[in-house]
Design a protein around this motif. Structure first.
Motif, PDB file in Angstrom:
ATOM      1  N   ASP A 173       0.838  -1.208   0.000  1.00  0.00           N
ATOM      2  CA  ASP A 173       0.000   0.000   0.000  1.00  0.00           C
ATOM      3  C   ASP A 173       0.869   1.253   0.000  1.00  0.00           C
ATOM      4  O   ASP A 173       0.561   2.233  -0.672  1.00  0.00           O
ATOM      5  N   GLU A 174       1.970   1.215   0.749  1.00  0.00           N
ATOM      6  CA  GLU A 174       2.876   2.366   0.840  1.00  0.00           C
ATOM      7  C   GLU A 174       3.421   2.721  -0.548  1.00  0.00           C
ATOM      8  O   GLU A 174       3.464   3.887  -0.925  1.00  0.00           O
ATOM      9  N   GLU A 175       3.831   1.687  -1.303  1.00  0.00           N
ATOM     10  CA  GLU A 175       4.345   1.919  -2.663  1.00  0.00           C
ATOM     11  C   GLU A 175       3.244   2.470  -3.570  1.00  0.00           C
ATOM     12  O   GLU A 175       3.460   3.404  -4.331  1.00  0.00           O
ATOM     13  N   LYS A 176       2.053   1.883  -3.468  1.00  0.00           N
ATOM     14  CA  LYS A 176       0.941   2.282  -4.338  1.00  0.00           C
ATOM     15  C   LYS A 176       0.486   3.716  -4.062  1.00  0.00           C
ATOM     16  O   LYS A 176       0.035   4.398  -4.971  1.00  0.00           O
ATOM     17  N   LEU A 177       0.594   4.152  -2.814  1.00  0.00           N
ATOM     18  CA  LEU A 177       0.165   5.512  -2.462  1.00  0.00           C
ATOM     19  C   LEU A 177       0.913   6.573  -3.264  1.00  0.00           C
ATOM     20  O   LEU A 177       0.385   7.647  -3.511  1.00  0.00           O
ATOM     21  N   ASN A 178       2.136   6.254  -3.700  1.00  0.00           N
ATOM     22  CA  ASN A 178       2.926   7.186  -4.518  1.00  0.00           C
ATOM     23  C   ASN A 178       2.274   7.465  -5.874  1.00  0.00           C
ATOM     24  O   ASN A 178       2.587   8.456  -6.521  1.00  0.00           O
ATOM     25  N   TYR A 179       1.385   6.560  -6.316  1.00  0.00           N
ATOM     26  CA  TYR A 179       0.748   6.690  -7.630  1.00  0.00           C
ATOM     27  C   TYR A 179      -0.706   7.150  -7.533  1.00  0.00           C
ATOM     28  O   TYR A 179      -1.320   7.455  -8.539  1.00  0.00           O
ATOM     29  N   ALA A 180      -1.240   7.158  -6.307  1.00  0.00           N
ATOM     30  CA  ALA A 180      -2.672   7.417  -6.126  1.00  0.00           C
ATOM     31  C   ALA A 180      -2.978   8.899  -5.944  1.00  0.00           C
ATOM     32  O   ALA A 180      -2.220   9.619  -5.316  1.00  0.00           O
ATOM     33  N   ASN A 181      -4.109   9.320  -6.514  1.00  0.00           N
ATOM     34  CA  ASN A 181      -4.620  10.680  -6.311  1.00  0.00           C
ATOM     35  C   ASN A 181      -5.613  10.712  -5.150  1.00  0.00           C
ATOM     36  O   ASN A 181      -5.814  11.747  -4.531  1.00  0.00           O
TER      37      ASN A 181
END
Length: 194
Positions: free
Chosen positions: A159-167
Motif C-alpha cells: 500500500d505504501e508503494e501504491k500511495l505514490n501513484y494514487a490521487n
C-alpha cells in the motif's frame, strides 16, 4: 475522465466499485475480463497452454494450479501477464468507446500500478486496508490458507508503494465508513471534470 480503481488483494476495491456503480458510473472490471479472456480467447488459450502446459481442465483454466505456479515464480507471473494484459487493454479501449456518453469511467484492476496501466488514466483511486484484515478477508472469501494469501500479496506492491501513484485513498479498515469516502472522492472527480 478515465479513473483507475485499485487496491491489494482483500482491500475491498470490489465493494468500492459497487458503490461507484450505484452512482451510475460505468465500471470496467479488469480481473473479470481477464478471466473471460483466459477461458474464451482461443489465441490466449493457445499461448497459455504453450507456456504452461496442460493447465486447462474441461475447457477451463485450473486457476488453483495456475496460482500455485505463478505466485511462486516471478518470471512465470510476468509471462502470464504478458499474454493477458494486451488483450485486457484492447477490451478496455473498446469498452471506453462504447461508453463515451459517461463523464467518468472507472477501470477496476488489482495490479493497475504494477502493470503500468495507471499511465493511461487521468486519476487513480487506491483502496487500502491493514494487512491482517486483508489476509482474514481473503482466507474467508477464497477458502485458502494464510500462506497462499501472503504469497499473492508479495506479488503486488505494498500500500505504501501504491500511495505514490494514487490521487485518492479510500481506507477500508472496518473503522472508517467507506460510503462517505467514496461520495467525497466522487464529488472531487466531478468537480475536476466540470
Amino acid at each position: 475522465m478515465l479513473v483507475g480503481l485499485t487496491g491489494g488483494i482483500g482491500s475491498g476495491k470490489s465493494t468500492v466499485a459497487k458503490i461507484f456503480k450505484s452512482f451510475d458510473i460505468p465500471v470496467f472490471n479488469s480481473d473479470n475480463e481477464a478471466k473471460n479472456i483466459i477461458n474464451n480467447d482461443k489465441e490466449v488459450i493457445r499461448l497459455i497452454t504453450n507456456g504452461f502446459g496442460s493447465i486447462y481442465e474441461k475447457g477451463k483454466l485450473n486457476t488453483q494450479k495456475m496460482a500455485d505456479l505463478v505466485f511462486k515464480d516471478e518470471t512465470a507471473l510476468k509471462n502470464l501477464n504478458n499474454i493477458i494484459h494486451p488483450r485486457v487493454k484492447e477490451s478496455f479501449k473498446e469498452w471506453v468507446l462504447e461508453n463515451t456518453n459517461a463523464k467518468i469511467l472507472i477501470k477496476e484492476a488489482a495490479i493497475l500500478i504494477e502493470a503500468g496501466a495507471y499511465k493511461e488514466l487521468d486519476k487513480v483511486i487506491l483502496v487500502t486496508a491493514p494487512e491482517k484484515i486483508r489476509i482474514k478477508r481473503v482466507v474467508k472469501r477464497d477458502t485458502i490458507s494464510e500462506e497462499k494469501v501472503v504469497a499473492r500479496m508479495k506479488s503486488q506492491f505494498s500500500d505504501e508503494e501504491k500511495l505514490n501513484y494514487a490521487n485518492f485513498n479510500i481506507v477500508n479498515d472496518g473503522k472508517q465508513l467507506v460510503i462517505p469516502q467514496v461520495i467525497k472522492t466522487y464529488n472531487q472527480l466531478k468537480s475536476l471534470n466540470d
